[in-house]
Design a protein around this motif. Structure first.
Motif: not given
Lengths: 286, 462
Positions: A194-219
């Motif tokens: 759960v921690f791992g999944w939530r962590g990855i989601r959090l990182v993607r959410q923060v990236a979206a704030l900066h205008g990045f929408r990373p896919g798998i490679a981007g993530t």
């Protein structure tokens, strides 16, 4: 002293002004360029496998379409439509991945321009970054007419500081969830999942704030950056972890707090992760 | 040390210790030098090269090696609510890079600037811990004012006696002939007439100017007579040295103004800026002194020793409180005016000319080192053929008309020259155009020896 020449000035012949001396200083002091890393073995294997799978799939599909045309024209057209739709979707997905991955390059370009002290490159990187910001985010606007120092200060105040606040808020929300899940979860393995999944989601959410929408490679690329930035806060994390566990390791405290201690540490890690993700996505170094 | 200074010293020492504990040291670097020693250009080059080094450029290789390449970032600390003008390195760099270039004008007022240097910690966990930040406080000021410091330990009578003794011999006597004639004509009990005071002041000031500009002398007091600063020539300055026998109202008036002048200099100059610093670099235009003749050469040494007795000569209590510099570097500036092979001799010569000053600094427990530096390198090595001999020379572009020229600066002795050395006569080194520079300072500025000097001066702190 006699016999030795006395100090004197010997002017060059002619009266034409001489060019100023040039010691090639910029070249002498230029930072050493790190050797190009090129493609790693794993990347080459992965790319090769992808080319093989996609290439042979295309060839196989082509052969299959041709065979279908041989049977009946309508069957051929139908098979071609199915193959085009299927491969089209795959290529759209690949394109999206690439775009998401390459968008992170804006950050690298802007930071490299700051490091080099190259105002023109920084201006162009900032313009590209502004264009990719999500709708509704306050943007600094036209930076062309102001000194680069002022432009950076404006970007920081108008956009990056609010994003950092939003990232911290996302981190707090994730922290609450991590705390709750850790407190009620039946097994440590599930905790980690759960921690791992939530962590990855959090990182993607923060990236979206900066205008990045990373896919798998981007993530994956983003997670590597976050790991580097997280190293600077890791020491604090270790210290807090030790302190919390030390504080709650007495028998009495264990009864009172139970697994809440581990939850508190997990929650704090989420907040640190949000900060590290924000650090990794910032277009200007803090 | 008075109780107030003691208390302030204790507070400052506590603050220094607390800052060191959290990795936020603040170091006051005193860049001292007599007038025209090149302080402003030195500071400009130091700042530009440090900032470029913070961006990864190899502008200061010796400093980078001394710190193991741990410098991560260097930036100018944003301004607070300071009342003192801010040193403007961009403007100075812009003027040097302009076409035609301009060297900084004579410094007329104080200006300060702080530079922050972020460095990775030395420990094996350095990469994980937050970076250390060292803040360097820098100050630029008129070099002439430095000679006011020795006056702080003298009363008016002592100062008058010593000053007039100097003015009655050597080239000073000729430069101050009119002033000395005025003194000789003055009755011992002259009344406190402002007209007399002002006349004496004007003649004395003109004598000081002639000594500085025509004879290259440096031990000239008071400093504000030569460079009055932004407040101009206030009535406070209307005094001059009087002979020992003077007893009248004019002598009292001059003594009162002398005391008031020192009070003013102490409160505006010494106490805020020179009462406490951690490292010191003393810039000496030793080549200029050598070319200006024997008297100017000795005079420069005397001036340095007199200043060092105040600045570097700390007592045990000041050392205990950290108010004394622990490292003092003496640097011969304009080292690019001599060919490479003569630069070691220049550094050796500064060791001799600063003999008195080094002694004072060493007595107070400071480590002392001597260097030859050029904050901005303006020449390249060349060979000239003079009277049938090939001699090492330098080649540069003259500031005045932009013509190229090869300059033979003469022999640079490694120790104070023998008497017959001065027979060669005086020489005025022309001013050179700086080399091609990037006005934005992205790559710093070409220099000679600045990195070794900084590595020795602050390398251990990083």
């Amino acid at each position: 002293m006699s016999g030795r020449p006395t100090p004197r000035v010997i002017l060059d012949e002619g009266t034409a002004p001489a060019p100023r001396l040039d010691f090639g200083w910029e070249v002498q002091v230029a930072p050493p360029v790190p050797p190009a890393r090129g493609w790693s073995t794993m990347a080459l294997i992965g790319l090769g496998a992808a080319v093989l799978v996609l290439g042979f799939s295309l060839l196989e599909a082509g052969n299959f379409v041709a065979a279908q045309f041989a049977q009946a024209a309508w069957l051929g057209w139908l098979t071609l439509a199915v193959a085009t739709a299927g491969f089209g979707l795959v290529f759209v997905a690949i394109g999206r991945e690439l775009r998401g991955y390459l968008a992170l390059g804006t950050v690298d370009r802007a930071r490299a321009a700051v490091a080099r002290g190259d105002p023109a490159a920084l201006r162009s990187a900032l313009a590209a970054w502004q264009a990719g910001l999500p709708e509704g985010r306050a943007k600094p606007g036209d930076l062309g007419n102001m000194p680069i120092n002022a432009a950076c200060a404006l970007v920081e105040a108008k956009t990056l500081a609010p994003i950092a606040q939003d990232a911290a808020a996302l981190g707090r929300a994730a922290a609450v969830q991590a705390f709750a899940v850790t407190a009620v979860s039946p097994s440590p393995a599930l905790d980690a999942l759960v921690f791992g999944w939530r962590g990855i989601r959090l990182v993607r959410q923060v990236a979206a704030l900066h205008g990045f929408r990373p896919g798998i490679a981007g993530t994956v690329s983003l997670l590597r950056r976050v790991a580097v930035d997280a190293a600077t806060v890791a020491a604090t994390d270790v210290a807090v972890d030790a302190a919390v566990r030390g504080l709650l390791s007495s028998r009495l405290a264990e009864h009172v707090a139970g697994e809440a201690a581990a939850g508190a540490v997990a929650a704090r890690r989420m907040m640190l992760l949000a900060r590290a993700a924000d650090e990794a996505c910032r277009v200007l170094p803090r | 040390m008075d109780p107030l200074s003691l208390l302030r010293g204790l507070l400052d020492t506590t603050e220094d210790a607390a800052r060191a504990l959290v990795g936020r040291e603040r170091i006051r670097l005193a860049v001292t030098g007599l007038s025209r020693a090149g302080k402003t250009v030195f500071l400009t080059s130091l700042i530009a090269n440090l900032i470029a080094a913070g961006r990864g450029a190899r502008t200061l290789p010796a400093l980078s090696d001394a710190t193991g390449g741990r410098i991560r970032r260097v930036f100018v600390v944003p301004a607070g609510t300071e009342t003192v003008p801010r040193f403007d390195p961009e403007a100075h760099l812009g003027a040097l890079a302009a076409d035609p270039p301009r060297w900084p004008e004579r410094t007329e007022d104080f200006s300060t600037l702080s530079i922050a240097i972020d460095v990775e910690r030395r420990t094996s966990l350095g990469g994980l811990l937050p970076e250390r930040r060292l803040t360097l406080d820098l100050i630029d000021y008129p070099g002439e004012w430095l000679l006011d410091l020795p006056m702080l330990r003298q009363d008016y009578a002592t100062w008058s006696g010593e000053t007039l003794a100097r003015f009655r011999r050597g080239v000073r006597a000729a430069a101050a002939a009119e002033f000395l004639a005025f003194l000789d004509a003055l009755p011992a009990d002259a009344p406190a007439e402002d007209a007399l005071a002002k006349r004496g002041y004007t003649l004395y000031r003109d004598a000081l100017r002639a000594c500085r500009d025509a004879h290259g002398l440096r031990f000239l007091q008071p400093g504000r007579f030569l460079n009055p600063g932004p407040r101009g020539e206030a009535p406070l300055l209307w005094f001059f040295p009087l002979p020992e026998g003077a007893r009248g109202g004019l002598a009292d008036l001059c003594a009162r103004r002398y005391a008031a002048y020192l009070d003013d200099q102490r409160s505006t100059f010494l106490d805020p800026y020179f009462s406490r610093f951690h490292r010191q670099v003393v810039l000496v235009d030793v080549l200029g002194a050598l070319h200006a003749g024997e008297e100017a050469f000795r005079d420069t040494g005397d001036a340095l020793a007199a200043v060092a007795s105040i600045i570097s000569g700390a007592n045990w209590l000041e050392r205990l409180l950290g108010a004394a510099p622990t490292r003092v570097a003496f640097a011969a500036t304009k080292a690019d005016h001599v060919p490479t092979r003569a630069r070691d001799a220049l550094a050796a010569l500064v060791e001799h000319i600063a003999f008195g000053a080094r002694g004072r600094a060493a007595q107070s427990g400071a480590a002392v080192s001597c260097h030859a530096v050029a904050a901005v390198r303006c020449t390249e090595d060349a060979v000239a053929r003079l009277e049938g001999q090939a001699v090492a020379a330098v080649r540069g572009v003259l500031l005045q008309d932009g013509r190229g020229a090869t300059i033979y600066p003469g022999e640079v002795p490694m120790k104070p020259p023998e008497p017959d050395f001065w027979d060669a006569g005086l020489f005025t080194m022309p001013e050179f155009r700086p080399p091609r520079l990037d006005p934005a300072g992205t790559s710093g500025m070409p220099h000679l020896g600045l990195d070794a000097l900084l590595a020795w001066l602050i390398g251990d702190l990083l």
